[in-house]
Design a protein around this motif. Structure first.
Motif, PDB file in Angstrom:
ATOM      1  N   ALA A 188      39.673  54.606  50.592  1.00  0.00           N
ATOM      2  CA  ALA A 188      39.287  53.192  50.557  1.00  0.00           C
ATOM      3  C   ALA A 188      37.780  53.000  50.636  1.00  0.00           C
ATOM      4  N   LYS A 189      37.059  53.957  51.260  1.00  0.00           N
ATOM      5  CA  LYS A 189      35.607  53.818  51.372  1.00  0.00           C
ATOM      6  C   LYS A 189      34.916  54.134  50.052  1.00  0.00           C
ATOM      7  N   ASN A 190      35.386  55.201  49.379  1.00  0.00           N
ATOM      8  CA  ASN A 190      34.772  55.604  48.111  1.00  0.00           C
ATOM      9  C   ASN A 190      35.398  54.861  46.936  1.00  0.00           C
ATOM     10  N   ASN A 237      35.030  48.065  42.452  1.00  0.00           N
ATOM     11  CA  ASN A 237      33.994  47.032  42.540  1.00  0.00           C
ATOM     12  C   ASN A 237      33.634  46.777  44.007  1.00  0.00           C
ATOM     13  N   GLY A 238      33.510  47.854  44.778  1.00  0.00           N
ATOM     14  CA  GLY A 238      33.133  47.713  46.177  1.00  0.00           C
ATOM     15  C   GLY A 238      34.253  47.123  47.018  1.00  0.00           C
ATOM     16  N   THR A 239      33.872  46.451  48.088  1.00  0.00           N
ATOM     17  CA  THR A 239      34.848  45.836  48.993  1.00  0.00           C
ATOM     18  C   THR A 239      34.482  44.376  49.224  1.00  0.00           C
ATOM     19  N   ALA A 240      35.481  43.606  49.641  1.00  0.00           N
ATOM     20  CA  ALA A 240      35.279  42.179  49.881  1.00  0.00           C
ATOM     21  C   ALA A 240      34.527  41.953  51.184  1.00  0.00           C
ATOM     22  N   SER A 241      33.661  40.944  51.197  1.00  0.00           N
ATOM     23  CA  SER A 241      32.979  40.520  52.416  1.00  0.00           C
ATOM     24  C   SER A 241      33.808  39.453  53.114  1.00  0.00           C
ATOM     25  N   ALA A 242      33.539  39.219  54.375  1.00  0.00           N
ATOM     26  CA  ALA A 242      34.282  38.220  55.142  1.00  0.00           C
ATOM     27  C   ALA A 242      34.080  36.834  54.522  1.00  0.00           C
ATOM     28  N   GLY A 243      35.175  36.148  54.213  1.00  0.00           N
ATOM     29  CA  GLY A 243      35.113  34.798  53.663  1.00  0.00           C
ATOM     30  C   GLY A 243      34.721  34.723  52.207  1.00  0.00           C
ATOM     31  N   ALA A 252      43.029  34.277  53.042  1.00  0.00           N
ATOM     32  CA  ALA A 252      41.737  34.968  52.933  1.00  0.00           C
ATOM     33  C   ALA A 252      41.938  36.455  52.664  1.00  0.00           C
ATOM     34  N   VAL A 253      41.092  36.999  51.811  1.00  0.00           N
ATOM     35  CA  VAL A 253      41.059  38.448  51.579  1.00  0.00           C
ATOM     36  C   VAL A 253      40.280  39.080  52.722  1.00  0.00           C
ATOM     37  N   VAL A 254      40.907  40.003  53.414  1.00  0.00           N
ATOM     38  CA  VAL A 254      40.312  40.614  54.598  1.00  0.00           C
ATOM     39  C   VAL A 254      39.040  41.378  54.222  1.00  0.00           C
ATOM     40  N   ALA A 255      38.016  41.229  55.048  1.00  0.00           N
ATOM     41  CA  ALA A 255      36.761  41.945  54.814  1.00  0.00           C
ATOM     42  C   ALA A 255      37.020  43.452  54.762  1.00  0.00           C
ATOM     43  N   GLY A 256      36.381  44.123  53.814  1.00  0.00           N
ATOM     44  CA  GLY A 256      36.547  45.563  53.647  1.00  0.00           C
ATOM     45  C   GLY A 256      37.662  45.950  52.697  1.00  0.00           C
ATOM     46  N   THR A 257      38.382  44.962  52.147  1.00  0.00           N
ATOM     47  CA  THR A 257      39.453  45.257  51.194  1.00  0.00           C
ATOM     48  C   THR A 257      38.855  45.773  49.883  1.00  0.00           C
ATOM     49  N   PRO A 303      37.565  39.810  34.992  1.00  0.00           N
ATOM     50  CA  PRO A 303      38.124  39.356  36.272  1.00  0.00           C
ATOM     51  C   PRO A 303      37.979  40.404  37.373  1.00  0.00           C
ATOM     52  N   VAL A 304      38.241  39.972  38.607  1.00  0.00           N
ATOM     53  CA  VAL A 304      38.238  40.844  39.779  1.00  0.00           C
ATOM     54  C   VAL A 304      39.565  40.678  40.502  1.00  0.00           C
ATOM     55  N   SER A 305      40.125  41.799  40.963  1.00  0.00           N
ATOM     56  CA  SER A 305      41.380  41.777  41.707  1.00  0.00           C
ATOM     57  C   SER A 305      41.270  42.689  42.921  1.00  0.00           C
ATOM     58  N   VAL A 306      42.223  42.516  43.827  1.00  0.00           N
ATOM     59  CA  VAL A 306      42.344  43.428  44.965  1.00  0.00           C
ATOM     60  C   VAL A 306      43.019  44.712  44.483  1.00  0.00           C
ATOM     61  N   THR A 307      42.475  45.844  44.852  1.00  0.00           N
ATOM     62  CA  THR A 307      43.104  47.121  44.527  1.00  0.00           C
ATOM     63  C   THR A 307      44.411  47.256  45.301  1.00  0.00           C
TER      64      THR A 307
END
Length: 659
Positions: A188-190, A237-243, A252-257, A303-307
């Motif tokens: 999840a980090k890489n 595309n990296g991870t989501a930030s809080a909010g 809300a998409v949890v930060a770090g997703t 577009p962008v989606s959650v992995t």
């Protein structure tokens, strides 16, 4: 890519396949990423390359690098077919089957249908590529020489999006073996798991040429074609930030997703037709005249989606994983295209007992290119273009052995729809490229050898060049004006005791004629000192050696290719050394066994020495170091280029037969 699924790039006289007319049965196939998307190799009857003069009736304007035409298989007059099976390195497996209808009664109609399935691991890093392909061909003949052909193909691929290494990644891979490819497991980090870097693509290609003989002097050709594609590339595309994002229901998409972004091409379409008349004015002159129309359209969203929790990228249209900002999905996109009209005329004159042949022609192209925001049709840019393209070819046969020839023509290339989108995002569009090329050549042939000596000169204005911009992004820029000069020498011998050698050599002097604009570290606009320097991706020397040997049922072929050092940045501060590639084929044709008419076994070897070398640039860089500019200040440090690598040693075994 030794499996043939992902294709590559052609370099020719300092140009690339973007500067070539790539045709299948005379219809343009540039809509495909590479030609293997449109046809299986078993269904190719011939492949020809014309690096010099281009016929005016070819439905292409970007032909400075020549024309490559692939002719599809003519259905057999007899019922039957052929099949083959291949297995090799990287867990490659491939199955192919073609069925022939033979002549259908007395209708003059015959057809074939084929299907292939290919599966292979990527040769570097983790990942699996799959390809499924269908070809269908049909032909109808009439007694007066008229005929109609129809070819339809469908291609479906799911493959791994390639990582192209930078210079540091290449050296790290070469010296330590550490892969620059994607990882086998999800982190999840890489977030560089190969299943989160997938390319899904569907392609349909259709051409239906008709040749109608009206009388002894007049004939007519109609060549319609259609090409359609749809698919997407996904990547981390990296991870989501809080909010930052919410799901469709407002959660809300949890930060770090981990997130996945897409290049979602919902439409890639190319449709056109060439209508051509052919008239024998007298026994000396043959007139060709006609009209070419083409319409191209490309619609892409980003577009962008959650992995997914298991690291796999979801389908971009799956709204259960889509992310929203202020209730709106981040889904901007582009709608780009072009419409081309061209009139052409050419006369072929033969005199002195057909020893002298003069082809003089002219094509006038009228084109409209445009781009806009896909959803709102705003931020529109467009341009109307006209281009006169003269063609002249003269050849003289002194006798059956000696021939001299002269070619001269103009070629025009407009930016592709995707390139237009990149350019327009910054408020500008790349200028159109125009080339004037001349050739002077000599050919000799007898029962022992074939020889071709070719001198060529190209003057290119507003050279269009694919560049690597950094962070995995690329674009198309105008790389100033260029002059390309060189000589080609090719020599092939007829078989002697089963041995047929071939050798070719090219010396190329491709120079940049202008200084290319750049900004210094203070933001002042100036230029790189590029005038007079070697053009990128234009090695001075290329050479080939090939030997074919046959004895009874045994056959073999060995090739050796050398490419000299070349620049891979506009500033000329990054280069790759010369390299050698090699291949070997060994096989045996057995006598017929039962229903198997041509049982054959074949082994193909590539990169026998296992060399780890760079074979070219996926996109040239502007610069890699801080370089001194024309105003005396330094530029910012650049990203350099990304590279193609020669795949490691590979072996493929194939068994095949017709029936």
């Amino acid at each position: 890519d030794t499996s043939g699924i992902q294709g590559g790039q052609i370099q020719n006289r300092g140009l690339t396949d973007s500067d070539m007319g790539l045709l299948i049965d005379g219809a343009p196939a540039q809509n495909a990423t590479h030609l293997a998307e449109d046809i299986d190799s078993e269904n190719l009857d011939s492949v020809s390359i014309l690096p010099g003069s281009t016929p005016v009736d070819v439905p292409a304007t970007a032909a400075a690098g020549g024309v490559m035409n692939e002719v599809t298989h003519d259905p057999s007059h007899k019922f039957g077919g052929m099949t083959d099976f291949s297995y090799g390195t990287n867990n490659l497996s491939r199955e192919f089957l073609r069925l022939e209808s033979g002549d259908i009664g007395n209708t003059g109609v015959r057809s074939f249908l084929s299907f292939s399935n290919t599966h292979a691991r990527t040769w570097v890093g983790a990942g699996i590529n799959n390809r499924r392909h269908l070809d269908f061909g049909l032909r109808k003949d009439w007694e007066n020489g008229s005929f109609a052909r129809f070819f339809l193909s469908w291609n479906n691929e799911d493959s791994v999006v390639n990582n192209y290494p930078t210079a540091s990644q290449f050296y790290n891979f070469k010296h330590t073996g550490q892969s620059y490819g994607h990882t086998a497991g999800f982190d999840a980090k890489n977030n560089d798991y190969w299943k989160n870097n997938l390319d899904i693509w569907n392609e349909i290609f259709l051409t239906a040429p008709i040749h109608a003989v009206i009388n002894d002097k007049l004939s007519f050709d109609l060549k319609p074609y259609y090409n359609w594609g749809r698919g997407w590339d996904g990547g981390p595309n990296g991870t989501a930030s809080a909010g930052e994002y919410t799901y469709r229901d407002g959660t809300a998409v949890v930060a770090g997703t981990p997130l996945t972004s897409y290049y979602n091409q919902t439409l890639s379409m190319n449709v056109g037709v060439t209508a051509q008349g052919n008239y024998d004015i007298d026994h000396h002159n043959h007139l060709t005249f006609g009209y070419w129309y083409q319409n191209s359209n490309s619609i892409a969203y980003f577009p962008v989606s959650v992995t997914k929790a298991n690291g796999v990228n979801p389908y971009p249209d799956d709204l259960n994983y889509a992310v929203y900002s202020d209730g709106i999905r981040s889904n901007y996109g582009s709608n780009s295209g072009s419409e081309t009209h061209a009139l052409f005329i050419q006369n072929t004159a033969k005199y002195l007992n057909n020893k002298l042949q003069i082809d003089a022609g002219f094509k006038f192209v009228m084109s409209n290119i445009w781009t806009m925001a896909a959803a709102t049709h705003s931020n529109a840019h467009g341009e109307n273009i006209t281009a006169p393209l003269p063609h002249l070819s003269v050849s003289y046969h002194f006798n059956s052995h000696h021939q001299i020839y002269i070619n001269a023509e103009g070629d025009f290339r407009q930016p592709s729809a995707s390139a237009l989108s990149v350019g327009s995002s910054s408020g500008t569009m790349p200028k159109n490229q125009y080339s004037i090329k001349e050739e002077l050549g000599y050919r000799y042939n007898d029962k022992y050898i074939n020889l071709d000596l070719d001198l060529f000169n190209y003057n290119i204005t507003n050279r269009l060049l694919s560049t690597y911009l950094g962070n995995g992004e690329s674009g198309v820029v105008n790389a100033g004006n260029q002059t390309i000069r060189g000589v080609d020498i090719m020599l092939a011998a007829q078989p002697y005791h089963g041995i047929s050698p071939y050798v070719s050599f090219e010396y190329l002097n491709a120079r940049m004629d202008t200084n290319i604009a750049a900004s210094d570290v203070y933001g002042n606009l100036t230029a790189f000192r590029t005038k007079g320097r070697q053009a990128p991706m234009a090695p001075h020397v290329m050479a080939n050696l090939g030997v074919t040997y046959t004895y009874k049922g045994f056959f073999s072929n060995a090739t050796l290719h050398y490419t000299g050092p070349q620049s891979v940045t506009l500033a000329g501060d990054q280069r790759i050394p010369g390299y050698i590639t090699n291949s070997l084929t060994l096989g045996y044709h057995f006598k017929p066994i039962g229903f198997a008419k041509t049982p054959t076994i074949r082994l193909n070897f590539t990169n026998l020495t296992g060399s780890i070398v760079r074979s070219g640039a996926e996109g040239v860089g502007t610069n890699i170091n801080a370089v001194k500019l024309m105003n005396g200040n330094l530029s910012a440090t650049g990203t350099g280029a990304q590279f193609y690598l020669v795949p490691r040693f590979s072996m493929t075994g194939t068994i095949s037969t017709s029936f």
